[in-house]
Design a protein around this motif. Structure first.
Motif, short mmCIF file in Angstrom:
data_model
loop_
_atom_site.label_atom_id
_atom_site.label_comp_id
_atom_site.label_asym_id
_atom_site.label_seq_id
_atom_site.Cartn_x
_atom_site.Cartn_y
_atom_site.Cartn_z
N UNK B 15 11.10 52.10 66.99
CA UNK B 15 11.43 50.64 66.45
C UNK B 15 11.42 50.64 65.12
N UNK B 17 13.53 52.27 61.35
CA UNK B 17 14.63 52.90 60.74
C UNK B 17 13.98 53.70 59.41
N UNK B 104 17.67 35.56 53.87
CA UNK B 104 16.94 36.66 53.68
C UNK B 104 16.34 37.30 54.91
N UNK B 105 16.39 38.77 54.60
CA UNK B 105 15.91 39.41 55.87
C UNK B 105 14.55 40.06 55.33
N UNK B 106 13.66 39.90 56.46
CA UNK B 106 12.35 40.22 56.33
C UNK B 106 12.10 41.41 57.03
N UNK B 107 11.22 42.34 56.57
CA UNK B 107 10.72 43.59 57.23
C UNK B 107 9.53 44.23 56.51
N UNK B 109 7.82 47.75 55.16
CA UNK B 109 8.41 48.84 54.77
C UNK B 109 7.20 49.64 54.32
N UNK B 124 11.15 56.59 53.69
CA UNK B 124 10.92 55.20 53.91
C UNK B 124 11.06 54.72 55.28
N UNK B 126 11.47 51.30 57.72
CA UNK B 126 11.68 49.88 57.87
C UNK B 126 11.00 49.61 59.13
N UNK B 128 10.89 46.30 61.80
CA UNK B 128 11.25 44.85 62.17
C UNK B 128 10.48 44.45 63.55
N UNK B 129 9.49 43.93 63.42
CA UNK B 129 9.01 43.55 64.55
C UNK B 129 8.69 42.18 64.68
N UNK B 130 8.88 41.52 65.80
CA UNK B 130 8.64 39.97 66.19
C UNK B 130 7.25 39.95 66.46
#
Lengths: 123, 169
Positions: B15, B17, B104-107, B109, B124, B126, B128-130
């Protein structure tokens, strides 16, 4: 609060949901058909579909019995575009970092040469 | 020309990138370039961008706020909170970023620095997890193998479907 791209990626963060989307990329599909390849309970599949629906990645038909699911491509396209942009951002940042590190090392060598060349300093 | 590699969702966690590149410089030097605000401002961002660092407190819980100024006058805001700082090795932070006034994008890193072949590999990740994804138990893992293949298909699909994405000059 969080925007479309964030929720798209959060929904994509799960392999089952990605598999469901991949299935839907082939066309509108019933929940039963979606569930078939998975060793998972129907409620578990339903939960995944809810997440996808909430993230706006799929739409569901209205017939109570056979609510077929459909892929909504727009948010996926947005996410793909964002990813492209992000990759470009870092390609170029990395290029600049590369250049910067090179100049640092040239400067270091110069400084070292100057130190050794004249007026020996005791440390 | 050094290669930047990018992978989507192929990592162990399935999950993430991942972007990585090897730099021809000692690790300490790369780490400093990444964590000293004066140096960060010198290279961060694409060609033609400048960076104003408002705050950069490199320690767990510390804030990092910076504004990127694009060549066309657009400002991009980046707000981060450091979660993990391991000297010369690992930097983890949550990031909220985007065009000023836009979404805005949140993640999260995670950036790692490893010595490799006389240089330093920077990787790096990235994530993204709910909250829901974080709380999910391992019950679902039976499907991963199939999902991997399916994700490959999804990628192919996206590649085919959205191939008309044009590079913004």
């Amino acid at each position: 609060m969080s925007d479309q791209i964030t929720s798209t990626f959060a929904a994509l963060a799960d392999p089952t949901r990605r598999a469901i989307l991949a299935r839907l990329a082939l066309g509108e599909t019933s929940v039963t058909e979606i569930a078939a390849p998975f060793e998972m309970s129907m409620p578990a599949i339903s939960r995944h579909l809810k997440v996808l629906e909430k993230a706006g990645l799929i739409s569901r038909g209205r017939e109570a019995q056979w609510r077929p699911c459909k892929l909504k491509a727009e948010p996926l396209k947005q996410a793909a575009d964002w990813l492209d942009e992000y990759r470009r951002f870092w390609e170029e940042s990395f290029d600049r970092l590369d250049e910067y590190l090179k100049t640092l090392q040239i400067k270091e060598k110069k400084d070292a040469r100057n130190k050794n060349g004249s007026g020996k300093k005791r440390r | 020309m050094p290669e930047t590699k990018m992978e989507v969702g192929k990592s162990a966690a399935e999950r993430e990138i991942v972007l990585s590149r090897v730099f021809d410089a000692p690790r300490q030097m790369v780490w400093d370039a990444w964590t000293d605000p004066k140096q960060v401002a010198l290279w961060w961002g694409p060609k033609g961008f400048t960076t104003t660092i408002e705050e950069m407190d490199v320690r767990p819980g510390g804030l990092w706020k910076q504004v990127l100024h694009g060549p066309d006058g657009t400002d991009y805001l980046n707000e981060s909170v450091f979660l993990e700082v391991v000297q010369n090795e690992r930097l983890v932070y949550t990031l909220t970023g985007g065009r000023k006034g836009g979404p805005m994008v949140q993640f999260e890193k995670a950036t790692t620095f490893e010595e490799e072949a006389g240089g330093t590999r920077v990787t790096m990740r990235l994530i993204f997890a709910s909250a829901e994804a974080r709380d999910q138990n391992v019950r679902d893992y039976g499907s991963i193998e199939g999902a991997k293949q399916a994700f490959q298909r999804l990628e192919d699909y996206l590649a085919g479907q959205f191939v008309e994405t044009t590079a913004k000059a």
